[in-house]
Design an enzyme around this catalytic site. Sequence first.
Site, PDB file in Angstrom:
ATOM      1  N   GLU A  75       0.818  -1.209   0.000  1.00  0.00           N
ATOM      2  CA  GLU A  75       0.000   0.000   0.000  1.00  0.00           C
ATOM      3  C   GLU A  75       0.860   1.271   0.000  1.00  0.00           C
ATOM      4  O   GLU A  75       0.548   2.224  -0.691  1.00  0.00           O
ATOM      5  CB  GLU A  75      -0.908  -0.031   1.244  1.00  0.00           C
ATOM      6  CG  GLU A  75      -1.924   1.077   1.331  1.00  0.00           C
ATOM      7  CD  GLU A  75      -3.091   0.905   0.356  1.00  0.00           C
ATOM      8  OE1 GLU A  75      -3.155  -0.154  -0.306  1.00  0.00           O
ATOM      9  OE2 GLU A  75      -3.906   1.833   0.260  1.00  0.00           O
ATOM     10  N   ASP A  76       1.944   1.260   0.747  1.00  0.00           N
ATOM     11  CA  ASP A  76       2.672   2.504   0.997  1.00  0.00           C
ATOM     12  C   ASP A  76       4.050   2.609   0.344  1.00  0.00           C
ATOM     13  O   ASP A  76       4.731   3.618   0.527  1.00  0.00           O
ATOM     14  CB  ASP A  76       2.860   2.705   2.518  1.00  0.00           C
ATOM     15  CG  ASP A  76       1.526   2.863   3.236  1.00  0.00           C
ATOM     16  OD1 ASP A  76       0.539   3.188   2.556  1.00  0.00           O
ATOM     17  OD2 ASP A  76       1.480   2.667   4.459  1.00  0.00           O
TER      18      ASP A  76
END
Length: 493
Positions: A75-76
Amino acid sequence: MTAAEFISKIHYKLSPEEEKLLQRAFIFGEKAHDGQKRFSGEAYFNHPAEAALILARILPNASTIAATLLHDVPEDTKVTLAEIRKEFGEEIANLVDGVTKLGKVRLRNSKDEYYVENLRKMFVATSKDIRVILIKLADRVHNMRTIQFVRKEKQKRIAEETLEIFVPITNRLGIGEWKDELEDLAFKIVAPEEFEKTEKLLKETLHGREKALRQLQKDVSEILRTEGVKFESLRGRVKRVYSLYKKLQKYEGDIHKIYDLVALRVITKSTADCYAALGAVHKHLQLLPGRVKDFIALPKPNGYKSIHTTVFDNHNNIFEIQIRTEQMHDEAVKGIAAHWYYEEGNKADKMQKMQVQWVQDLQDMQEQLHNPEDFLNALKIDFFQKRIFVLTPKGDVRDLPLGATPVDFAFSVHSNLGFYMQGAKVNGKMVKINHLLKSGDVVEVVKSKKPVTISDDWLKHAKTSNARSKIRHYLEENQTGIFNSLKKLIRRN
Ligand code: MN
């Protein structure tokens, strides 16, 4: 934190392969998050590392700990799930993927009970592996511990979501330790004044009670020895602020009506010793009538086991005494994850036991949310097939099986909506009623004024047992469909 420091903080004995795996996952995650900072200014990777330590205390399983170290990577960071799969294999990649998907669930700024239920449902449905939920919970515990660094409005949203979604799940899973901590951390943000008031009241009322507790500890220890009851330890516990707040609401705010502010826990070796200890305590200390609760004979719905009784010490102070075995205590702290410690067999067996328990818990949760009988029957057929999540025009989430059509959607919203469905729009465009829905679709039913005629074709378009049973019922009542065709056929001959 370095990889070596991280490994040294794991409280259980790692095999050389497990140690190697965690080391690799630590270095991989640290590199992926390199240069990123948290709101507190510290390196971002401290967060997954701390979350992994929180998880490890409850579930000593290296793949799950490794997945927790990597849970924010897809996600990051620029590193993809495919790279994690290549490096760490299917099991860990699937855990990380599950957590990433759960991260997409957000609480809308709404107190609408129905919406919250849907969200909870969506949350549980996305997690076919109980370990995904455990990672997500450990993630939340650490995020709540460090919430002071987040923007004020965002703090509130996260804390509300914690109380409404995460706390009921930790409670259902019986993970007392996480539940208590999440409740107090979130309560402090959601209602800071009430928190402070309750905490102050608790401190004032407890003033001087520590000495009394130590005395009681001595007295009870003496009593148990005199009566020849074996025990492992005696531990004091003070009621949590949020738990006190909820209880005060039941008792018109009168703290003197609350008898379990301070409790003494008697930890024994065996269940028989629990009852022996109860007898001994009642023989020597005056008890408060009507306060004996045997959660060993009759455990709480989440599995909690213990015997509670309330007694006066020799100075007329009131204390609760909780009697349980070490295993019961451990289960009250770790909940579902305690299966890992107490089940016989290899890792796969333990995993299986945990998963079975999780399925049971899911069913219980769903049962509480809906009309019990219908839903449970439907659940057995529908639940563990793949799910999709579509939205009503108002933004409510509907949870449907893969392959569902507007027919399923209509009947899931309201049984009458199905019978009035003239057509359907998906994302604003008219579609056929056998159109296959996808997650994220906004579905709107075009209603006619009168009930429409339903043909037996509709059965082919319906995937859910709910829609199918209603259509079948309709066809039987209305003598249309196959019965009618049969009759016509017979008449023609
Ligand atoms: Mn995280």
